[in-house]
Design a protein around this motif. Structure first.
Motif, short mmCIF file in Angstrom:
data_model
loop_
_atom_site.label_atom_id
_atom_site.label_comp_id
_atom_site.label_asym_id
_atom_site.label_seq_id
_atom_site.Cartn_x
_atom_site.Cartn_y
_atom_site.Cartn_z
N PHE A 15 -5.07 -59.95 -5.62
CA PHE A 15 -4.02 -59.20 -4.93
C PHE A 15 -4.04 -59.49 -3.44
CE2 PHE A 15 -5.35 -56.17 -8.41
CZ PHE A 15 -4.25 -56.40 -9.21
N ARG A 16 -2.87 -59.40 -2.84
CA ARG A 16 -2.72 -59.50 -1.38
C ARG A 16 -2.18 -58.16 -0.89
NH1 ARG A 16 -5.29 -64.11 0.12
NH2 ARG A 16 -4.71 -65.75 -1.31
N ARG A 17 -2.74 -57.68 0.20
CA ARG A 17 -2.28 -56.41 0.74
C ARG A 17 -1.39 -56.61 1.96
NH1 ARG A 17 -4.45 -57.19 4.85
NH2 ARG A 17 -3.23 -55.58 5.84
N GLY A 18 -1.38 -57.79 2.53
CA GLY A 18 -0.54 -58.05 3.69
C GLY A 18 -0.85 -59.40 4.27
N ALA A 19 -0.04 -59.82 5.21
CA ALA A 19 -0.22 -61.14 5.82
C ALA A 19 -1.23 -61.09 6.97
CB ALA A 19 1.11 -61.68 6.31
N VAL A 47 -1.12 -49.79 -3.54
CA VAL A 47 -1.43 -49.54 -4.95
C VAL A 47 -1.06 -50.79 -5.73
CG1 VAL A 47 -0.98 -48.10 -6.96
CG2 VAL A 47 -0.93 -47.08 -4.67
N PHE A 48 -2.00 -51.26 -6.56
CA PHE A 48 -1.78 -52.45 -7.38
C PHE A 48 -1.85 -52.06 -8.85
CE2 PHE A 48 -3.90 -53.68 -3.45
CZ PHE A 48 -3.05 -54.67 -2.97
N SER A 76 1.29 -55.66 -3.49
CA SER A 76 1.21 -54.28 -3.96
C SER A 76 2.46 -53.80 -4.67
CB SER A 76 0.87 -53.35 -2.80
OG SER A 76 1.79 -53.47 -1.74
N PHE A 77 2.22 -53.00 -5.70
CA PHE A 77 3.26 -52.33 -6.48
C PHE A 77 3.90 -51.22 -5.64
CE2 PHE A 77 4.21 -48.70 -9.30
CZ PHE A 77 5.19 -49.28 -10.11
N SER A 117 8.19 -48.62 -8.23
CA SER A 117 7.54 -49.38 -7.16
C SER A 117 8.23 -49.08 -5.83
CB SER A 117 7.60 -50.87 -7.46
OG SER A 117 8.93 -51.31 -7.45
N GLY A 118 7.57 -49.47 -4.76
CA GLY A 118 8.14 -49.26 -3.42
C GLY A 118 7.26 -48.37 -2.58
#
Length: 125
Positions: A15-19, A47-48, A76-77, A117-118
């Motif tokens: 998973f990636r949470r951000g750049a 949340v994934f 993330s979801f 999601s969102g």
């Protein structure tokens, strides 16, 4: 964030949470082990989805996944951006609430809908 199988060793999901670079402060599984929540030093909560019935977001460059592992990662979801303060988080026993405690002592309660999601909704601060 990489999730490994403890019984049959091997990578299950990435998973990636951000750049932007961040320090992950906490990871917690939902009571039914279907979701993973992560928080960082930037105050962001992600949340994934861990099971295959729910789709996490994918990179716009996912068609290049054979060339770059970054492109094949899942994003993330659901997410929430709080104040830019380190925080820890965890699911309530219901699995529908996420509690967030920041390093400055502030507390937030987020509403989580596993079917939507969102952006997460702030229930109470």
């Amino acid at each position: 964030i990489r999730v490994f199988d403890a019984v049959n060793p091997g990578l299950i999901r990435e998973f990636r949470r951000g750049a932007d670079r961040a320090v992950v402060y906490s990871l917690a599984f939902s009571p039914d082990s279907q979701f993973l929540v992560a928080s960082s030093d930037t105050g962001t909560v992600h949340v994934f989805a861990l099971h295959h019935g729910v789709e996490n977001r994918r990179s716009r460059f996912s068609m290049l996944s054979g060339m770059f592992s970054y492109a094949s990662s899942e994003w993330s979801f659901a997410w929430w951006k709080g104040p830019d303060v380190p925080c820890v988080c965890g699911f309530a026993p219901s699995g529908r609430t996420i509690y967030v405690v920041r390093a400055n002592g502030e507390f937030s309660r987020l509403v989580f809908d596993p079917h939507k999601s969102g952006e997460l909704c702030l229930a109470a601060a």
